[in-house]
Design a protein around this motif. Structure first.
Motif, mmCIF file in Angstrom:
data_model
loop_
_atom_site.group_PDB
_atom_site.id
_atom_site.type_symbol
_atom_site.label_atom_id
_atom_site.label_comp_id
_atom_site.label_asym_id
_atom_site.label_seq_id
_atom_site.Cartn_x
_atom_site.Cartn_y
_atom_site.Cartn_z
ATOM 1 N N ASN A 150 5.942 0.202 11.138
ATOM 2 C CA ASN A 150 5.887 1.575 11.634
ATOM 3 C C ASN A 150 7.306 2.128 11.705
ATOM 4 O O ASN A 150 8.165 1.548 12.375
ATOM 5 C CB ASN A 150 5.272 1.629 13.032
ATOM 6 N N ASN A 195 0.846 -1.197 0.000
ATOM 7 C CA ASN A 195 0.000 0.000 0.000
ATOM 8 C C ASN A 195 0.883 1.250 0.000
ATOM 9 O O ASN A 195 2.079 1.166 0.236
ATOM 10 C CB ASN A 195 -0.943 0.015 1.211
ATOM 11 N N THR A 246 2.622 -5.247 9.276
ATOM 12 C CA THR A 246 2.522 -3.788 9.299
ATOM 13 C C THR A 246 3.814 -3.224 9.864
ATOM 14 O O THR A 246 4.297 -3.682 10.898
ATOM 15 C CB THR A 246 1.334 -3.333 10.169
ATOM 16 N N PRO A 254 2.619 4.275 1.538
ATOM 17 C CA PRO A 254 2.953 4.630 2.926
ATOM 18 C C PRO A 254 2.161 5.851 3.395
ATOM 19 O O PRO A 254 1.958 6.799 2.644
ATOM 20 C CB PRO A 254 4.449 4.945 2.853
ATOM 21 N N PHE A 270 1.743 -11.173 5.785
ATOM 22 C CA PHE A 270 1.621 -9.721 5.776
ATOM 23 C C PHE A 270 2.030 -9.174 7.135
ATOM 24 O O PHE A 270 1.669 -9.739 8.176
ATOM 25 C CB PHE A 270 0.180 -9.287 5.482
ATOM 26 N N LYS A 328 3.703 4.627 8.110
ATOM 27 C CA LYS A 328 3.144 3.299 8.292
ATOM 28 C C LYS A 328 2.828 2.688 6.930
ATOM 29 O O LYS A 328 2.270 3.355 6.064
ATOM 30 C CB LYS A 328 1.866 3.426 9.124
ATOM 31 N N PHE A 329 3.202 1.397 6.742
ATOM 32 C CA PHE A 329 2.870 0.678 5.516
ATOM 33 C C PHE A 329 2.844 -0.813 5.803
ATOM 34 O O PHE A 329 3.249 -1.270 6.867
ATOM 35 C CB PHE A 329 3.867 1.006 4.398
ATOM 36 N N ARG A 330 2.322 -1.589 4.824
ATOM 37 C CA ARG A 330 2.253 -3.040 4.971
ATOM 38 C C ARG A 330 3.165 -3.711 3.953
ATOM 39 O O ARG A 330 3.309 -3.246 2.835
ATOM 40 C CB ARG A 330 0.824 -3.546 4.802
ATOM 41 N N LYS A 359 4.482 2.122 -2.966
ATOM 42 C CA LYS A 359 3.766 0.877 -3.217
ATOM 43 C C LYS A 359 4.506 0.071 -4.293
ATOM 44 O O LYS A 359 4.897 0.593 -5.321
ATOM 45 C CB LYS A 359 2.353 1.195 -3.683
#
Length: 77
Positions: free
Chosen positions: A55, A14, A53, A16, A51, A28-30, A70
């Motif tokens: 930080n 995704n 997450t 950030p 997956f 924050k991103f995954r 992404k």
């Protein structure tokens, strides 16, 4: 407190998200990591996806925010 070190190799899934928390910045991103395995006939089969997450805090926010997006491949520790 005990912490288990973990390293994940994968891609950002995704865009950030950058925001402020109090007087600090947070990015924050995954990340998705996909496993593969070799079948009996020598071809590769897709395995499970993992997956996580991520930080980022402090000075890491400006560097990561300027260089990653992404789809970027990453190694997260």
């Amino acid at each position: 407190m005990f912490e288990t070190p973990l390293t994940v190799v994968g891609n950002i899934v995704n865009d950030p998200i950058r925001r402020s928390v109090g007087d600090q910045e947070l990015l924050k991103f995954r990340v998705a990591s996909n496993s593969r395995r070799r079948a009996g006939d020598g071809t590769w089969e897709a395995g499970n996806s993992f997956f996580v997450t991520v930080n980022c805090w402090g000075r890491l926010v400006s560097g990561v925010g300027a260089s990653l997006g992404k789809g970027s491949p990453v190694i997260v520790a």
